[in-house]
Scaffold this motif. Structure first.
Motif, PDB file in Angstrom:
ATOM      1  N   ARG A  17       0.807  -1.222   0.000  1.00  0.00           N
ATOM      2  CA  ARG A  17       0.000   0.000   0.000  1.00  0.00           C
ATOM      3  C   ARG A  17       0.841   1.273   0.000  1.00  0.00           C
ATOM      4  NH1 ARG A  17      -3.529   0.195   4.411  1.00  0.00           N
ATOM      5  NH2 ARG A  17      -4.749   1.698   3.259  1.00  0.00           N
ATOM      6  N   VAL A  18       2.069   1.170  -0.529  1.00  0.00           N
ATOM      7  CA  VAL A  18       2.915   2.363  -0.608  1.00  0.00           C
ATOM      8  C   VAL A  18       2.952   2.879  -2.047  1.00  0.00           C
ATOM      9  CG1 VAL A  18       5.277   3.242  -0.436  1.00  0.00           C
ATOM     10  CG2 VAL A  18       4.376   1.745   1.350  1.00  0.00           C
ATOM     11  N   ALA A  37      -3.689  10.600  -2.570  1.00  0.00           N
ATOM     12  CA  ALA A  37      -3.874   9.998  -1.242  1.00  0.00           C
ATOM     13  C   ALA A  37      -5.358  10.036  -0.858  1.00  0.00           C
ATOM     14  CB  ALA A  37      -3.023  10.732  -0.213  1.00  0.00           C
ATOM     15  N   LEU A  42      -5.536   6.829   1.450  1.00  0.00           N
ATOM     16  CA  LEU A  42      -4.274   6.671   2.178  1.00  0.00           C
ATOM     17  C   LEU A  42      -3.863   8.017   2.765  1.00  0.00           C
ATOM     18  CD1 LEU A  42      -2.317   4.545  -0.480  1.00  0.00           C
ATOM     19  CD2 LEU A  42      -3.268   3.703   1.666  1.00  0.00           C
ATOM     20  N   GLU A  43      -2.921   7.991   3.706  1.00  0.00           N
ATOM     21  CA  GLU A  43      -2.391   9.257   4.223  1.00  0.00           C
ATOM     22  C   GLU A  43      -1.208   9.701   3.358  1.00  0.00           C
ATOM     23  OE1 GLU A  43      -2.084   9.973   8.493  1.00  0.00           O
ATOM     24  OE2 GLU A  43      -3.173   8.099   8.747  1.00  0.00           O
ATOM     25  N   TYR A  44      -0.880  10.985   3.482  1.00  0.00           N
ATOM     26  CA  TYR A  44       0.167  11.569   2.636  1.00  0.00           C
ATOM     27  C   TYR A  44       1.315  12.094   3.488  1.00  0.00           C
ATOM     28  CZ  TYR A  44       2.442  15.446   0.212  1.00  0.00           C
ATOM     29  OH  TYR A  44       3.377  16.307  -0.291  1.00  0.00           O
ATOM     30  N   VAL A 129       5.272   5.001   7.740  1.00  0.00           N
ATOM     31  CA  VAL A 129       4.512   4.039   6.935  1.00  0.00           C
ATOM     32  C   VAL A 129       4.127   2.819   7.763  1.00  0.00           C
ATOM     33  CG1 VAL A 129       4.790   2.341   5.067  1.00  0.00           C
ATOM     34  CG2 VAL A 129       5.297   4.740   4.640  1.00  0.00           C
ATOM     35  N   ARG A 132       1.098   3.252   9.816  1.00  0.00           N
ATOM     36  CA  ARG A 132      -0.156   3.462   9.064  1.00  0.00           C
ATOM     37  C   ARG A 132      -0.504   2.304   8.138  1.00  0.00           C
ATOM     38  NH1 ARG A 132       2.196   7.763  10.524  1.00  0.00           N
ATOM     39  NH2 ARG A 132       1.003   9.610  11.119  1.00  0.00           N
ATOM     40  N   GLY A 134       0.849   1.848   5.236  1.00  0.00           N
ATOM     41  CA  GLY A 134       0.962   2.312   3.850  1.00  0.00           C
ATOM     42  C   GLY A 134       0.903   3.817   3.782  1.00  0.00           C
ATOM     43  N   GLY A 135       0.800   4.352   2.571  1.00  0.00           N
ATOM     44  CA  GLY A 135       0.711   5.797   2.416  1.00  0.00           C
ATOM     45  C   GLY A 135       1.242   6.245   1.063  1.00  0.00           C
TER      46      GLY A 135
END
Ligand code: DC
Length: 244
Positions: A17-18, A37, A42-44, A129, A132, A134-135
């Motif tokens: 998830r990166v 994102a 996803l977060e940034y 990462v 979380r 991923g991101g």
């Protein structure tokens, strides 16, 4: 499940998830990464802001930016927080405007060339990462050094002239502060972009370069919406490829 298989399945889901977005200044990375994102859920993380934040602390503490030992010490010591509202604090001080200013911009390539600074910030990026799962991260070395096994790797670029135009016309509110790139005239910004491209791509440690597996996207003649739509499709395709 024993603890080692727990760990490997967690690592796997993180890897999957990166999204790594690299490219030179003004290629549209941060705007595109933020929007992607959002779309991808996803977060940034703006890794350039981390190098800028360390540079801010180096300037504030009167440390010689050439002194790799002292600069590394600052990187290891300082607390950098990127808040949800877009503000960035360094050791609790709001540095949102200053980290985009011409003083920090003129020193950041030197500060980020030190191996110890990179080691510290790369470790923080991997930790970010991990917590979380991923991101979306943008920077110069995300695909080549930080997450070489990212699910999706993109190299965004544009001609130096287009990038300089974007930098001079972008963020009029920043320009009003009297302390940003946007205040500078086009020629000065173009020269600064060319200088930073050279320093970032010729430095010894993790220089800016397109990863062999990265999609090359030249944004010179594209709108932000077009770039986000393209990357969003690539992300969906990449997700499908791992669920097959
Ligand atoms: O993306 P930016 O212009 O805010 O980045 C500022 C500087 O930080 C850039 O000139 C090089 C450095 N940088 C880096 O070395 N590695 C990263 N992953 C991100 C930025």
């Amino acid at each position: 499940m024993n603890s080692s298989s727990d760990r490997s399945s967690r690592d796997d889901s993180v890897r999957h998830r990166v999204v790594a977005i690299d490219g030179p200044a003004g290629s549209g990375k941060s705007t595109v990464a933020k929007r992607l994102a959002n779309v991808a859920g996803l977060e940034y993380l703006d890794t350039g802001a981390m190098y800028r934040a360390v540079t801010f602390a180096v300037i504030l503490r009167n440390v010689d930016p050439e002194d790799s030992v002292a600069v590394t010490q600052v990187a290891e010591d300082c607390t950098i927080v990127q808040h949800e509202d877009g503000t960035v604090t360094v050791d609790g001080v709001d540095a949102t405007v200053e980290i985009r200013g011409s003083l920090v911009s003129s020193v950041v390539s030197l500060v980020s060339s030190h191996e110890g600074v990179r080691r510290e910030l790369v470790s923080r990026q991997r930790q970010w990462v991990r917590t979380r799962g991923g991101g979306v991260l943008d920077g110069r070395d995300i695909a080549t050094a930080v997450f070489p096994d990212a699910l999706l790797k993109v190299y965004l670029t544009a001609s130096p002239e287009v990038r300089a135009t974007r930098r001079t016309s972008q963020g009029s509110s920043e320009a009003q502060t009297g302390n940003s790139d946007t205040n500078d005239d086009y020629e000065r910004v173009l020269l600064d972009i060319q200088r930073r491209d050279k320093l970032d791509s010729e430095r010894e440690h993790d220089p800016l370069r397109q990863d062999a597996d990265a999609y090359l996207v030249d944004t010179s003649d594209m709108t932000i919406d077009e770039v986000v739509a393209l990357l969003s499709n690539l992300f969906d395709e990449a997700l499908r490829s791992i669920s097959d």
